[in-house]
Scaffold this motif. Structure first.
Motif, short mmCIF file in Angstrom:
data_model
loop_
_atom_site.label_atom_id
_atom_site.label_comp_id
_atom_site.label_asym_id
_atom_site.label_seq_id
_atom_site.Cartn_x
_atom_site.Cartn_y
_atom_site.Cartn_z
N ALA A 116 0.84 -1.21 0.00
CA ALA A 116 0.00 0.00 0.00
C ALA A 116 0.88 1.26 0.00
CB ALA A 116 -0.95 0.00 1.20
N LEU A 117 1.94 1.24 0.79
CA LEU A 117 2.86 2.38 0.81
C LEU A 117 3.54 2.56 -0.54
CD1 LEU A 117 4.48 1.98 4.33
CD2 LEU A 117 3.08 3.89 3.55
N GLN A 118 3.92 1.47 -1.18
CA GLN A 118 4.55 1.56 -2.50
C GLN A 118 3.59 2.18 -3.51
OE1 GLN A 118 7.54 1.58 -2.54
NE2 GLN A 118 8.52 -0.40 -2.67
N ARG A 119 2.31 1.76 -3.46
CA ARG A 119 1.31 2.34 -4.37
C ARG A 119 1.14 3.83 -4.10
NH1 ARG A 119 -1.20 -2.59 -3.28
NH2 ARG A 119 -2.55 -1.66 -1.70
N GLU A 120 1.10 4.20 -2.81
CA GLU A 120 0.95 5.61 -2.46
C GLU A 120 2.15 6.43 -2.93
OE1 GLU A 120 0.17 8.40 1.48
OE2 GLU A 120 -0.08 6.24 1.64
N ILE A 121 3.34 5.90 -2.77
CA ILE A 121 4.55 6.60 -3.23
C ILE A 121 4.51 6.76 -4.74
CG2 ILE A 121 7.05 6.31 -3.55
CD1 ILE A 121 7.06 5.03 -0.69
N SER A 122 4.09 5.72 -5.44
CA SER A 122 3.99 5.80 -6.89
C SER A 122 3.00 6.89 -7.32
CB SER A 122 3.56 4.45 -7.45
OG SER A 122 3.43 4.51 -8.84
N LEU A 123 1.84 6.96 -6.66
CA LEU A 123 0.85 7.99 -6.97
C LEU A 123 1.39 9.39 -6.67
CD1 LEU A 123 -2.43 6.32 -5.67
CD2 LEU A 123 -1.80 6.79 -8.05
N LEU A 124 2.10 9.53 -5.56
CA LEU A 124 2.68 10.83 -5.21
C LEU A 124 3.72 11.25 -6.23
CD1 LEU A 124 2.99 10.43 -1.34
CD2 LEU A 124 1.46 11.99 -2.57
N ARG A 125 4.51 10.31 -6.70
CA ARG A 125 5.51 10.63 -7.73
C ARG A 125 4.83 11.09 -9.02
NH1 ARG A 125 9.66 5.73 -6.48
NH2 ARG A 125 10.86 6.83 -4.90
N LYS A 126 3.76 10.38 -9.40
CA LYS A 126 3.02 10.76 -10.61
C LYS A 126 2.42 12.16 -10.44
CE LYS A 126 1.88 6.13 -12.11
NZ LYS A 126 0.84 5.11 -12.24
N ASP A 127 1.84 12.43 -9.26
CA ASP A 127 1.27 13.75 -9.00
C ASP A 127 2.35 14.82 -9.06
OD1 ASP A 127 -1.24 12.69 -8.69
OD2 ASP A 127 -1.23 12.79 -6.49
N SER A 128 3.51 14.51 -8.51
CA SER A 128 4.62 15.46 -8.51
C SER A 128 5.05 15.78 -9.94
CB SER A 128 5.80 14.88 -7.73
OG SER A 128 6.91 15.72 -7.81
N VAL A 129 5.11 14.77 -10.79
CA VAL A 129 5.48 14.98 -12.19
C VAL A 129 4.43 15.85 -12.88
CG1 VAL A 129 5.75 13.82 -14.43
CG2 VAL A 129 6.89 12.91 -12.40
N LEU A 130 3.15 15.59 -12.61
CA LEU A 130 2.07 16.38 -13.22
C LEU A 130 2.13 17.84 -12.77
CD1 LEU A 130 -0.93 13.89 -12.97
CD2 LEU A 130 0.33 14.57 -15.03
N VAL A 131 2.41 18.05 -11.49
CA VAL A 131 2.50 19.43 -10.96
C VAL A 131 3.68 20.15 -11.61
CG1 VAL A 131 3.03 20.78 -8.90
CG2 VAL A 131 1.33 18.96 -8.78
N LYS A 132 4.82 19.50 -11.68
CA LYS A 132 6.00 20.12 -12.30
C LYS A 132 5.75 20.41 -13.77
CE LYS A 132 9.43 18.16 -9.20
NZ LYS A 132 10.54 17.20 -9.04
N ASP A 133 5.08 19.49 -14.46
CA ASP A 133 4.77 19.69 -15.87
C ASP A 133 3.82 20.86 -16.07
OD1 ASP A 133 4.93 18.96 -18.63
OD2 ASP A 133 2.93 18.05 -18.43
N SER A 134 2.80 20.97 -15.22
CA SER A 134 1.85 22.10 -15.37
C SER A 134 2.51 23.41 -14.99
CB SER A 134 0.59 21.86 -14.55
OG SER A 134 0.82 22.04 -13.19
N GLU A 135 3.46 23.41 -14.03
CA GLU A 135 4.18 24.63 -13.69
C GLU A 135 5.05 25.11 -14.85
OE1 GLU A 135 6.33 23.61 -10.14
OE2 GLU A 135 4.63 24.07 -8.82
N ARG A 136 5.65 24.14 -15.55
CA ARG A 136 6.45 24.52 -16.71
C ARG A 136 5.59 25.08 -17.85
NH1 ARG A 136 9.20 19.25 -17.89
NH2 ARG A 136 8.77 18.63 -15.79
N ARG A 137 4.41 24.51 -18.00
CA ARG A 137 3.54 24.96 -19.09
C ARG A 137 2.86 26.29 -18.80
NH1 ARG A 137 0.26 19.73 -21.35
NH2 ARG A 137 2.07 18.50 -21.82
#
Length: 91
Positions: free
Chosen positions: A68-89
């Motif tokens: 469950a923690l691994q899944r949560e970490i994976s989701l947080l990483r994906k969210d982090s990438v999306l946030v960084k991508d939208s900040e760049r755009r």
């Protein structure tokens, strides 16, 4: 034993008696010991099986928690990438 567990002698004795009655431990008095309070508490085969079952259930719970923690970490990483991508755009 009671002191080490932080419980009353009566409570420790009650629990030990219950384990003895269930056949999960056996008690042996060291008659030759100068310390007449010297006893050994040994797991019986039934006690060993119960302990193994308990350990297996514990490990199953811990593995599920880890996954469950691994899944949560994976989701947080994906969210982090999306946030960084939208900040760049959008800046």
């Amino acid at each position: 034993m009671a002191e080490a567990l932080g419980v009353s002698v009566g409570k420790a004795n009650y629990c030990v008696r219950a384990l003895l009655d269930k056949g999960l431990i056996k008690m042996k008095n060291f008659r030759n010991s100068r310390n007449k309070l010297a006893y050994a508490y040994l797991l019986t085969p039934a006690g060993f099986t119960a302990k193994a079952d308990l350990s297996a259930r514990f490990l199953k719970v811990k593995m599920a928690e880890y996954e469950a923690l691994q899944r949560e970490i994976s989701l947080l990483r994906k969210d982090s990438v999306l946030v960084k991508d939208s900040e760049r755009r959008f800046g």
